[in-house]
Scaffold this motif. Structure first.
Motif, mmCIF file in Angstrom:
data_model
loop_
_atom_site.group_PDB
_atom_site.id
_atom_site.type_symbol
_atom_site.label_atom_id
_atom_site.label_comp_id
_atom_site.label_asym_id
_atom_site.label_seq_id
_atom_site.Cartn_x
_atom_site.Cartn_y
_atom_site.Cartn_z
ATOM 1 N N GLY A 181 -3.349 3.795 18.411
ATOM 2 C CA GLY A 181 -2.963 3.843 17.207
ATOM 3 C C GLY A 181 -1.665 3.173 16.830
ATOM 4 O O GLY A 181 -1.508 2.440 15.678
ATOM 5 N N ILE A 182 -0.768 3.094 17.529
ATOM 6 C CA ILE A 182 0.559 2.552 17.438
ATOM 7 C C ILE A 182 0.255 1.066 17.224
ATOM 8 O O ILE A 182 0.834 0.337 16.140
ATOM 9 N N ASN A 183 -0.566 0.213 17.841
ATOM 10 C CA ASN A 183 -0.724 -0.742 18.244
ATOM 11 C C ASN A 183 -1.490 -1.596 16.827
ATOM 12 O O ASN A 183 -1.361 -2.551 16.207
ATOM 13 N N ILE A 184 -2.255 -0.652 16.101
ATOM 14 C CA ILE A 184 -3.323 -0.874 15.105
ATOM 15 C C ILE A 184 -2.118 -0.836 13.837
ATOM 16 O O ILE A 184 -2.294 -1.870 13.090
ATOM 17 N N ALA A 185 -1.637 0.387 13.812
ATOM 18 C CA ALA A 185 -0.579 0.452 12.798
ATOM 19 C C ALA A 185 0.670 -0.545 12.816
ATOM 20 O O ALA A 185 0.735 -1.269 11.570
ATOM 21 N N ALA A 216 -6.446 6.017 16.433
ATOM 22 C CA ALA A 216 -7.106 4.654 16.084
ATOM 23 C C ALA A 216 -7.100 4.588 14.418
ATOM 24 O O ALA A 216 -6.626 3.929 13.748
ATOM 25 N N ILE A 217 -7.836 5.702 13.870
ATOM 26 C CA ILE A 217 -8.049 5.755 12.589
ATOM 27 C C ILE A 217 -6.802 6.213 11.867
ATOM 28 O O ILE A 217 -6.218 5.582 10.807
ATOM 29 N N GLY A 218 -6.059 7.044 12.252
ATOM 30 C CA GLY A 218 -4.295 7.236 11.817
ATOM 31 C C GLY A 218 -3.607 5.999 11.775
ATOM 32 O O GLY A 218 -3.051 5.689 10.835
ATOM 33 N N GLY A 219 -3.796 5.037 12.864
ATOM 34 C CA GLY A 219 -2.973 3.888 12.970
ATOM 35 C C GLY A 219 -3.317 3.001 11.990
ATOM 36 O O GLY A 219 -2.593 2.470 11.198
ATOM 37 N N PHE A 220 -4.632 2.890 11.565
ATOM 38 C CA PHE A 220 -5.265 1.851 10.722
ATOM 39 C C PHE A 220 -4.896 2.559 9.317
ATOM 40 O O PHE A 220 -4.458 1.547 8.446
ATOM 41 N N ILE A 221 -5.004 3.934 9.108
ATOM 42 C CA ILE A 221 -4.498 4.274 7.785
ATOM 43 C C ILE A 221 -2.951 3.866 7.530
ATOM 44 O O ILE A 221 -2.396 3.377 6.343
ATOM 45 N N ALA A 222 -2.226 4.416 8.534
ATOM 46 C CA ALA A 222 -0.752 4.083 8.310
ATOM 47 C C ALA A 222 -0.309 2.673 8.020
ATOM 48 O O ALA A 222 0.603 2.292 7.295
ATOM 49 N N GLY A 223 -1.129 1.685 9.012
ATOM 50 C CA GLY A 223 -0.811 0.327 8.589
ATOM 51 C C GLY A 223 -1.108 -0.275 7.425
ATOM 52 O O GLY A 223 -0.421 -0.843 6.837
ATOM 53 N N PHE A 227 2.422 -0.825 0.316
ATOM 54 C CA PHE A 227 3.445 -0.355 -0.454
ATOM 55 C C PHE A 227 4.628 -1.350 -0.196
ATOM 56 O O PHE A 227 5.797 -1.582 -0.871
ATOM 57 N N GLU A 228 4.543 -2.359 0.862
ATOM 58 C CA GLU A 228 5.422 -3.228 1.177
ATOM 59 C C GLU A 228 5.175 -4.360 -0.014
ATOM 60 O O GLU A 228 6.135 -5.091 -0.148
ATOM 61 N N SER A 229 4.036 -4.547 -0.301
ATOM 62 C CA SER A 229 3.707 -5.535 -1.145
ATOM 63 C C SER A 229 3.760 -4.996 -2.675
ATOM 64 O O SER A 229 3.166 -5.777 -3.714
ATOM 65 N N GLU A 230 4.070 -3.853 -3.114
ATOM 66 C CA GLU A 230 3.987 -3.189 -4.290
ATOM 67 C C GLU A 230 4.775 -3.984 -5.302
ATOM 68 O O GLU A 230 4.436 -4.030 -6.556
ATOM 69 N N ALA A 231 5.961 -4.854 -4.787
ATOM 70 C CA ALA A 231 6.667 -5.670 -5.788
ATOM 71 C C ALA A 231 5.676 -6.839 -6.474
ATOM 72 O O ALA A 231 6.059 -7.385 -7.425
ATOM 73 N N ASP A 232 4.569 -6.964 -5.650
ATOM 74 C CA ASP A 232 3.816 -8.087 -6.104
ATOM 75 C C ASP A 232 2.597 -7.538 -7.178
ATOM 76 O O ASP A 232 1.783 -8.397 -7.568
ATOM 77 N N GLY A 281 0.992 -3.264 9.801
ATOM 78 C CA GLY A 281 2.200 -2.759 8.851
ATOM 79 C C GLY A 281 3.452 -3.241 9.370
ATOM 80 O O GLY A 281 4.363 -2.951 8.763
ATOM 81 N N GLY A 282 3.548 -4.004 10.574
ATOM 82 C CA GLY A 282 4.836 -4.134 11.391
ATOM 83 C C GLY A 282 5.671 -2.700 11.604
ATOM 84 O O GLY A 282 4.714 -1.695 11.868
ATOM 85 N N LYS A 283 6.917 -2.931 12.079
ATOM 86 C CA LYS A 283 7.637 -1.904 12.541
ATOM 87 C C LYS A 283 7.748 -0.547 11.662
ATOM 88 O O LYS A 283 7.618 0.463 12.147
#
Length: 140
Positions: free
Chosen positions: A83-87, A120-127, A133-138, A91-93
């Motif tokens: 999960g951590i690796n997918i996230a 795995a699914i939690g990591g996918f959703i989190a990522g 939201f990282e790209s929200e400014a765009d 989505g980065g750190k």
């Protein structure tokens, strides 16, 4: 693997794109739910076609099918690592914090899934949520 093939495999475990979107939106606090959901759907489909995300999600599927684990033992960390690796891949750190938020709250389908798939699914959703939201400014 094609995105449709992966979605079919997930659907065989009752994990649909709609349920993943519902789960993601369950912890979303803010305005513009419809717009967020639409952009999130696009982002999820993009990453479901990524070979690395496919490999990690498929590994969780195969582990659930071929490796028996009773409940979710405390000493099992391989599920968290997937999960951590997918996230973090998506989505980065910053996604790591979202992963633990989803993992502790277990909204939507995450509460119903076995150990490897819920992470795995939690990591996918989190990522995906982090990337969104990282790209929200765009946004227009």
């Amino acid at each position: 693997m094609r995105t449709k093939e992966l979605l079919k495999r997930l659907e065989s475990k009752e994990i649909t794109l709609e349920k993943m979107l519902d789960t993601a939106m369950e912890l979303y606090i803010g305005e513009g739910q419809e717009g967020v959901r639409k952009k999130l759907r696009e982002l999820m489909l993009k990453y479901l076609s990524d070979i690395n995300v496919q490999a990690l999600i498929l590994s969780a599927l195969l582990l659930e099918e071929n490796f028996t684990v009773e409940d979710d033992p405390v000493n099992l960390v391989a599920d968290e690592l997937i999960g951590i690796n997918i996230a973090e891949y998506i989505g980065g750190k910053m996604a790591l914090f979202n992963f633990f938020y989803y993992d502790t709250r277990k909204p939507g389908i995450l509460a119903e899934l076995p150990p490897f798939l819920d992470d795995a699914i939690g990591g996918f959703i989190a990522g995906c949520m982090t990337r969104l939201f990282e790209s929200e400014a765009d946004w227009p």
